[in-house]
Design a protein around this motif. Structure first.
Motif, mmCIF file in Angstrom:
data_model
loop_
_atom_site.group_PDB
_atom_site.id
_atom_site.type_symbol
_atom_site.label_atom_id
_atom_site.label_comp_id
_atom_site.label_asym_id
_atom_site.label_seq_id
_atom_site.Cartn_x
_atom_site.Cartn_y
_atom_site.Cartn_z
ATOM 1 N N ILE A 14 36.273 44.926 49.337
ATOM 2 C CA ILE A 14 36.052 46.322 49.728
ATOM 3 C C ILE A 14 37.380 47.083 49.780
ATOM 4 N N GLY A 15 38.380 46.491 50.409
ATOM 5 C CA GLY A 15 39.681 47.152 50.535
ATOM 6 C C GLY A 15 40.362 47.373 49.197
ATOM 7 N N LEU A 16 40.341 46.358 48.337
ATOM 8 C CA LEU A 16 40.982 46.493 47.031
ATOM 9 C C LEU A 16 40.205 47.440 46.117
ATOM 10 N N THR A 17 38.896 47.516 46.292
ATOM 11 C CA THR A 17 38.100 48.483 45.526
ATOM 12 C C THR A 17 38.520 49.903 45.890
ATOM 13 N N ASP A 18 38.783 50.138 47.159
ATOM 14 C CA ASP A 18 39.245 51.455 47.602
ATOM 15 C C ASP A 18 40.603 51.791 46.982
ATOM 16 N N VAL A 19 41.523 50.830 46.995
ATOM 17 C CA VAL A 19 42.831 51.028 46.366
ATOM 18 C C VAL A 19 42.649 51.340 44.886
ATOM 19 N N CYS A 20 41.784 50.587 44.229
ATOM 20 C CA CYS A 20 41.532 50.770 42.797
ATOM 21 C C CYS A 20 40.985 52.162 42.501
ATOM 22 N N ASN A 21 40.006 52.588 43.259
ATOM 23 C CA ASN A 21 39.397 53.899 43.019
ATOM 24 C C ASN A 21 40.402 55.033 43.166
ATOM 25 N N LYS A 22 41.287 54.936 44.138
ATOM 26 C CA LYS A 22 42.316 55.965 44.314
ATOM 27 C C LYS A 22 43.342 55.916 43.182
ATOM 28 N N ALA A 23 43.715 54.710 42.766
ATOM 29 C CA ALA A 23 44.696 54.560 41.683
ATOM 30 C C ALA A 23 44.136 55.077 40.352
ATOM 31 N N LEU A 24 42.849 54.938 40.142
ATOM 32 C CA LEU A 24 42.226 55.461 38.917
ATOM 33 C C LEU A 24 42.435 56.961 38.785
ATOM 34 N N ILE A 25 42.464 57.644 39.898
ATOM 35 C CA ILE A 25 42.650 59.091 39.912
ATOM 36 C C ILE A 25 44.123 59.462 39.754
ATOM 37 N N ASP A 26 45.004 58.717 40.418
ATOM 38 C CA ASP A 26 46.412 59.100 40.551
ATOM 39 C C ASP A 26 47.375 58.522 39.517
ATOM 40 N N ILE A 27 47.027 57.411 38.881
ATOM 41 C CA ILE A 27 48.002 56.698 38.051
ATOM 42 C C ILE A 27 47.526 56.648 36.608
ATOM 43 N N HIS A 28 48.277 57.297 35.751
ATOM 44 C CA HIS A 28 47.931 57.378 34.331
ATOM 45 C C HIS A 28 47.936 55.986 33.694
ATOM 46 N N GLY A 29 46.854 55.639 33.037
ATOM 47 C CA GLY A 29 46.751 54.374 32.322
ATOM 48 C C GLY A 29 46.232 53.213 33.153
ATOM 49 N N PHE A 30 46.175 53.376 34.470
ATOM 50 C CA PHE A 30 45.640 52.310 35.317
ATOM 51 C C PHE A 30 44.150 52.165 35.044
ATOM 52 N N MET A 31 43.696 50.905 34.929
ATOM 53 C CA MET A 31 42.296 50.654 34.610
ATOM 54 C C MET A 31 41.524 49.971 35.751
ATOM 55 N N TRP A 32 42.074 48.886 36.261
ATOM 56 C CA TRP A 32 41.372 48.128 37.299
ATOM 57 C C TRP A 32 42.331 47.114 37.917
ATOM 58 N N LEU A 33 41.854 46.466 38.985
ATOM 59 C CA LEU A 33 42.610 45.364 39.574
ATOM 60 C C LEU A 33 41.645 44.285 40.013
ATOM 61 N N THR A 34 42.183 43.104 40.156
ATOM 62 C CA THR A 34 41.391 41.968 40.612
ATOM 63 C C THR A 34 42.283 41.063 41.438
ATOM 64 N N HIS A 35 41.686 40.077 42.056
ATOM 65 C CA HIS A 35 42.477 39.139 42.840
ATOM 66 C C HIS A 35 41.937 37.723 42.683
ATOM 67 N N THR A 36 42.825 36.783 42.907
ATOM 68 C CA THR A 36 42.451 35.375 42.976
ATOM 69 C C THR A 36 43.038 34.825 44.266
ATOM 70 N N VAL A 37 42.393 33.812 44.797
ATOM 71 C CA VAL A 37 42.877 33.233 46.052
ATOM 72 C C VAL A 37 42.306 31.825 46.212
ATOM 73 N N ASN A 38 43.111 30.959 46.786
ATOM 74 C CA ASN A 38 42.671 29.639 47.201
ATOM 75 C C ASN A 38 42.687 29.677 48.725
ATOM 76 N N TYR A 39 41.518 29.692 49.334
ATOM 77 C CA TYR A 39 41.458 29.880 50.780
ATOM 78 C C TYR A 39 42.028 28.706 51.571
ATOM 79 N N ALA A 40 42.232 27.566 50.923
ATOM 80 C CA ALA A 40 42.892 26.449 51.595
ATOM 81 C C ALA A 40 44.365 26.767 51.842
ATOM 82 N N ASN A 41 44.898 27.743 51.117
ATOM 83 C CA ASN A 41 46.298 28.134 51.256
ATOM 84 C C ASN A 41 46.410 29.661 51.376
ATOM 85 N N PHE A 42 45.547 30.236 52.185
ATOM 86 C CA PHE A 42 45.516 31.686 52.368
ATOM 87 C C PHE A 42 46.448 32.071 53.501
#
Length: 115
Positions: A14-42
């Motif tokens: 949810i938080g990163l989607t919000d960052v992404c939506n704002k960046a789509l408006i403000d940053i030329h050429g930005f398309m999307w973002l994603t994340h990866t995580v291993n919760y054993a080492n979070f």
């Protein structure tokens, strides 16, 4: 995945989607973002990939006055979620659709698995 991991994952999404939506408006050429995580080492394993359309637009962003805006937005969002990392730049990388197409035939699953 534990129940607490699922809760963190949902908050991150949810938080990163919000960052992404704002960046789509403000940053030329930005398309999307994603994340990866291993919760054993979070949160040490958390990696966020910010994707631009072309290499030229990514280079323009990185050479511009707003070159740290994505990092700042992501760091603020993580802090708001109660996620603390020592050095945000170690958790964020940049890529382009153009590079993925050239190197992995546009297959992001393969490309992200190699990071």
């Amino acid at each position: 995945m534990r129940k607490t991991d699922k809760k963190i994952e949902n908050q991150l999404r949810i938080g990163l989607t919000d960052v992404c939506n704002k960046a789509l408006i403000d940053i030329h050429g930005f398309m999307w973002l994603t994340h990866t995580v291993n919760y054993a080492n979070f949160p040490h394993s958390l990696q966020i990939v910010c994707v631009f359309d072309t290499n030229d637009n990514l280079q323009s962003y990185q050479g511009s006055a707003q070159s740290k805006s994505l990092e700042s937005r992501i760091e603020i969002e993580l802090i708001n979620l109660g996620i603390k990392v020592k050095n945000i730049t170690k958790h964020i990388s940049f890529d382009t659709e153009q590079s993925c197409e050239a190197q992995h035939g546009g297959n992001w699953a393969i490309r992200l698995a190699k990071q």
